[in-house]
Design an enzyme around this catalytic site. Sequence first.
Site, PDB file in Angstrom:
ATOM      1  N   LYS A  22       0.843  -1.214   0.000  1.00 40.14           N
ATOM      2  CA  LYS A  22       0.000   0.000   0.000  1.00 40.14           C
ATOM      3  C   LYS A  22       0.876   1.262   0.000  1.00 40.14           C
ATOM      4  O   LYS A  22       0.678   2.167  -0.811  1.00 40.14           O
ATOM      5  CB  LYS A  22      -0.893   0.013   1.253  1.00 40.14           C
ATOM      6  CG  LYS A  22      -1.530   1.365   1.537  1.00 40.14           C
ATOM      7  CD  LYS A  22      -2.386   1.351   2.781  1.00 40.14           C
ATOM      8  CE  LYS A  22      -1.684   1.693   4.065  1.00 40.14           C
ATOM      9  NZ  LYS A  22      -1.461   3.120   4.340  1.00 40.14           N
ATOM     10  N   ASN A  23       1.841   1.303   0.916  1.00 36.94           N
ATOM     11  CA  ASN A  23       2.600   2.543   1.082  1.00 36.94           C
ATOM     12  C   ASN A  23       3.617   2.777  -0.029  1.00 36.94           C
ATOM     13  O   ASN A  23       4.163   3.875  -0.147  1.00 36.94           O
ATOM     14  CB  ASN A  23       3.260   2.582   2.464  1.00 36.94           C
ATOM     15  CG  ASN A  23       2.222   2.771   3.556  1.00 36.94           C
ATOM     16  OD1 ASN A  23       1.081   3.148   3.272  1.00 36.94           O
ATOM     17  ND2 ASN A  23       2.597   2.504   4.797  1.00 36.94           N
ATOM     18  N   ARG A  92      -4.499  10.232   4.435  1.00 38.17           N
ATOM     19  CA  ARG A  92      -3.434  11.204   4.599  1.00 38.17           C
ATOM     20  C   ARG A  92      -2.467  11.230   3.417  1.00 38.17           C
ATOM     21  O   ARG A  92      -1.891  12.269   3.083  1.00 38.17           O
ATOM     22  CB  ARG A  92      -2.683  10.858   5.880  1.00 38.17           C
ATOM     23  CG  ARG A  92      -2.002  12.007   6.486  1.00 38.17           C
ATOM     24  CD  ARG A  92      -1.105  11.590   7.593  1.00 38.17           C
ATOM     25  NE  ARG A  92       0.110  12.339   7.488  1.00 38.17           N
ATOM     26  CZ  ARG A  92       0.241  13.571   7.908  1.00 38.17           C
ATOM     27  NH1 ARG A  92      -0.742  14.171   8.505  1.00 38.17           N
ATOM     28  NH2 ARG A  92       1.368  14.218   7.748  1.00 38.17           N
ATOM     29  N   CYS A 116      -5.653  12.655  12.837  1.00 37.89           N
ATOM     30  CA  CYS A 116      -5.452  11.221  12.662  1.00 37.89           C
ATOM     31  C   CYS A 116      -5.371  10.560  14.021  1.00 37.89           C
ATOM     32  O   CYS A 116      -4.898  11.159  14.978  1.00 37.89           O
ATOM     33  CB  CYS A 116      -4.161  11.010  11.895  1.00 37.89           C
ATOM     34  SG  CYS A 116      -3.870   9.282  11.617  1.00 37.89           S
ATOM     35  N   ARG A 121       0.216  14.571  13.456  1.00 36.10           N
ATOM     36  CA  ARG A 121       0.896  14.332  12.168  1.00 36.10           C
ATOM     37  C   ARG A 121       0.982  15.627  11.361  1.00 36.10           C
ATOM     38  O   ARG A 121       0.198  15.864  10.445  1.00 36.10           O
ATOM     39  CB  ARG A 121       0.173  13.244  11.379  1.00 36.10           C
ATOM     40  CG  ARG A 121       0.217  11.908  12.093  1.00 36.10           C
ATOM     41  CD  ARG A 121      -0.455  10.817  11.298  1.00 36.10           C
ATOM     42  NE  ARG A 121       0.359  10.336  10.202  1.00 36.10           N
ATOM     43  CZ  ARG A 121      -0.047   9.377   9.357  1.00 36.10           C
ATOM     44  NH1 ARG A 121      -1.233   8.849   9.481  1.00 36.10           N
ATOM     45  NH2 ARG A 121       0.738   8.972   8.384  1.00 36.10           N
ATOM     46  N   ASP A 307       4.603   0.728  11.900  1.00 35.66           N
ATOM     47  CA  ASP A 307       3.392   0.063  11.402  1.00 35.66           C
ATOM     48  C   ASP A 307       3.294  -1.393  11.847  1.00 35.66           C
ATOM     49  O   ASP A 307       2.314  -2.070  11.509  1.00 35.66           O
ATOM     50  CB  ASP A 307       3.333   0.152   9.863  1.00 35.66           C
ATOM     51  CG  ASP A 307       3.130   1.587   9.380  1.00 35.66           C
ATOM     52  OD1 ASP A 307       2.777   2.449  10.199  1.00 35.66           O
ATOM     53  OD2 ASP A 307       3.334   1.841   8.180  1.00 35.66           O
ATOM     54  N   ARG A 399      -8.522  -0.565   4.727  1.00 26.71           N
ATOM     55  CA  ARG A 399      -7.726   0.493   4.084  1.00 26.71           C
ATOM     56  C   ARG A 399      -6.345  -0.028   3.705  1.00 26.71           C
ATOM     57  O   ARG A 399      -5.730   0.461   2.772  1.00 26.71           O
ATOM     58  CB  ARG A 399      -7.563   1.684   5.039  1.00 26.71           C
ATOM     59  CG  ARG A 399      -8.839   2.491   5.217  1.00 26.71           C
ATOM     60  CD  ARG A 399      -8.549   3.754   5.998  1.00 26.71           C
ATOM     61  NE  ARG A 399      -7.330   4.363   5.493  1.00 26.71           N
ATOM     62  CZ  ARG A 399      -6.437   4.996   6.239  1.00 26.71           C
ATOM     63  NH1 ARG A 399      -6.624   5.145   7.523  1.00 26.71           N
ATOM     64  NH2 ARG A 399      -5.355   5.516   5.698  1.00 26.71           N
TER      65      ARG A 399
HETATM   66  C1  EPZ Z   1       4.155   7.024   6.255  1.00 28.53           C
HETATM   67  O1  EPZ Z   1       3.377   8.076   6.779  1.00 28.53           O
HETATM   68  C2  EPZ Z   1       3.220   5.845   6.137  1.00 28.53           C
HETATM   69  N1  EPZ Z   1       2.115   6.212   5.264  1.00 28.53           N
HETATM   70  C3  EPZ Z   1       2.706   5.452   7.515  1.00 28.53           C
HETATM   71  O2  EPZ Z   1       1.932   4.278   7.381  1.00 28.53           O
HETATM   72  C4  EPZ Z   1       3.899   5.146   8.426  1.00 28.53           C
HETATM   73  O3  EPZ Z   1       3.433   4.898   9.734  1.00 28.53           O
HETATM   74  C5  EPZ Z   1       4.851   6.338   8.447  1.00 28.53           C
HETATM   75  O4  EPZ Z   1       5.242   6.704   7.101  1.00 28.53           O
HETATM   76  C6  EPZ Z   1       6.134   6.061   9.223  1.00 28.53           C
HETATM   77  O5  EPZ Z   1       6.791   4.972   8.666  1.00 28.53           O
HETATM   78  C7  EPZ Z   1       2.285   6.158   3.944  1.00 28.53           C
HETATM   79  O6  EPZ Z   1       3.330   5.825   3.423  1.00 28.53           O
HETATM   80  C8  EPZ Z   1       1.119   6.478   3.094  1.00 28.53           C
HETATM   81  P1  EPZ Z   1       6.044  10.368   8.341  1.00 28.53           P
HETATM   82  P2  EPZ Z   1       3.919   9.568   6.785  1.00 28.53           P
HETATM   83  O7  EPZ Z   1       5.817  11.692   7.711  1.00 28.53           O
HETATM   84  O8  EPZ Z   1       4.856   9.763   5.676  1.00 28.53           O
HETATM   85  C9  EPZ Z   1       6.723  13.446  11.859  1.00 28.53           C
HETATM   86  C10 EPZ Z   1       0.110   2.872   7.811  1.00 28.53           C
HETATM   87  O9  EPZ Z   1      -0.385   2.356   8.831  1.00 28.53           O
HETATM   88  N2  EPZ Z   1       6.498  14.468  10.846  1.00 28.53           N
HETATM   89  O10 EPZ Z   1       7.206   9.560   7.904  1.00 28.53           O
HETATM   90  O11 EPZ Z   1       2.763  10.465   6.900  1.00 28.53           O
HETATM   91  C11 EPZ Z   1       5.477  12.618  12.137  1.00 28.53           C
HETATM   92  O12 EPZ Z   1       4.618  13.259  13.043  1.00 28.53           O
HETATM   93  C12 EPZ Z   1       0.555   4.316   7.799  1.00 28.53           C
HETATM   94  O13 EPZ Z   1       0.241   2.261   6.739  1.00 28.53           O
HETATM   95  C13 EPZ Z   1       6.794  15.780  11.133  1.00 28.53           C
HETATM   96  O14 EPZ Z   1       7.211  16.120  12.247  1.00 28.53           O
HETATM   97  O15 EPZ Z   1       4.712   9.545   8.133  1.00 28.53           O
HETATM   98  C14 EPZ Z   1       6.084  11.349  12.671  1.00 28.53           C
HETATM   99  O16 EPZ Z   1       6.440  11.518  14.016  1.00 28.53           O
HETATM  100  C15 EPZ Z   1       0.211   5.051   9.035  1.00 28.53           C
HETATM  101  N3  EPZ Z   1       6.571  16.720  10.164  1.00 28.53           N
HETATM  102  C16 EPZ Z   1       7.356  11.203  11.844  1.00 28.53           C
HETATM  103  O17 EPZ Z   1       7.647  12.510  11.338  1.00 28.53           O
HETATM  104  C17 EPZ Z   1       6.138  16.383   8.924  1.00 28.53           C
HETATM  105  O18 EPZ Z   1       5.992  17.269   8.084  1.00 28.53           O
HETATM  106  C18 EPZ Z   1       7.258  10.248  10.682  1.00 28.53           C
HETATM  107  O19 EPZ Z   1       6.066  10.534   9.915  1.00 28.53           O
HETATM  108  C19 EPZ Z   1       5.873  15.045   8.630  1.00 28.53           C
HETATM  109  C20 EPZ Z   1       6.063  14.096   9.618  1.00 28.53           C
END
Ligand code: EPZ
Length: 429
Positions: A22-23, A92, A116, A121, A307, A399
Amino acid sequence: MDMLIVEGGRRLSGRVRVHGSKNATLPVMAASLAVDGPVTLNNVPALVDVITMAQLLRSLGASVSGTAGCVKINSQHVEGVVAEYDLVRQMRAGVCVLGPLLARFGSARVSLPGGCNIGHRPIDLHLRGLAALGADIRINGGYVVAEAGTLRGAELHLEGPHGSSVTATCNVMTAAALAHGRTIVHCAAKEPEVASLAAFLNRLGADIDGAGTSTIEITGVEHLHGGSQTIVPDRIEAATLAIAAAITRSEIEIEEAPVDHLVSVISKLREIGVDVKVTGRLMNVNADQTLRPIDVTALPYPGIPTDTQAQFMALLATIPGTSVITDSVFPDRFMHASELLRMGAKLQRAGDSTVVEGVNSLSGAPLMACDLRASAAMLLAAIAADGESQIRRVYHLDRGYVRLEQKLNQIGARIRRCNEAHTLHRHVS
Ligand code: EPZ
């Protein structure tokens, strides 16, 4: 609304196959907006999030045919640059259209993704990265409004308080692929999904080097031409299936497991006492022995994925002794704990961690899914528990997993999907 009725306590055995990731699919679909030609994606999983992304692309003027297996996307006639709230709030990953739209059309108006239930996030890293490439960005009426006459290559950092960001790296990398000049992204996310997006873009004419490491170098090109990509197998689904074998103390084989992306998960399972043998892309997981409690910390790749944190919690809840679980990526991602407590798990939140006192057995209970991976953890706990569980709100599970209950049934679980309203009606009448 569908619910799952699970008869727990059955051993699993046999072979299952992992679907496409998916991701890895969602950022590639979004990046297709930056492509001036037809795109064919193979091994696409039939998931609700994929359908939502297809709707989002269509709403912008792309043609998308097929939603599973082979998906064809043509963005040649895209004119719209507004990603509406109604679609982005459902998923998202909708924010991944921001970089591609900006790169190709010089402007984008993308709804801020909604709140979320896995914690805070923000998208500041996405905005910081695109601003470094020269975009003028403001927030107006719940939308990110981004404008850029011309994007220009730059040297930038994508480090946040919890590491880098996967989708921010994808957004910035796609925008930089069409920017003028050279971009160096420091503190880039190293997740395999970033590397697979880069491989896709390179096949379409981009010049990206280093994706999958913390420094990515991108030399902008004039345009991206059509092409194809086969989506990598889903490392989180493979890990979930491996944990299903462990929690039921069973032996199963997992086909098409992306074992190179699962090094930390395999090594953690082995530390717990699960026997994992790897032959090519086939994983044999055998948990027919006494398992040990252990500490698990979810970290950015190549660490244990956040995840899989919920699924590990379900497993450790069934292993007598003390385990400690910490999530360094989403420190508040513990919503599943309250449902596991209802099954007799012994869990105690301690600061950023949850202390798990493993019990000999969990008991089936009525449960409410609250997010995607939490639902998977509940399903795993339910197949291992004594007695029956009912899991409501399984749309969260749908999802991200292609009919996970069918896959588990194929190897010996007993799970029925039924309509919540019908079941309620039967109980009332
Ligand atoms: C991706 O989300 C995945 N989603 C998530 O999978 C996964 O949990 C996550 O990466 C971490 O591996 C998709 O790929 C569609 P991040 P993403 O931005 O990119 C902080 C699932 O269950 N952050 O890497 O949105 C954030 O709060 C989903 O399949 C900032 O501070 O996650 C977190 O603590 C859920 N500022 C960390 O970074 C930002 O602008 C990592 O989040 C963005 C993120």
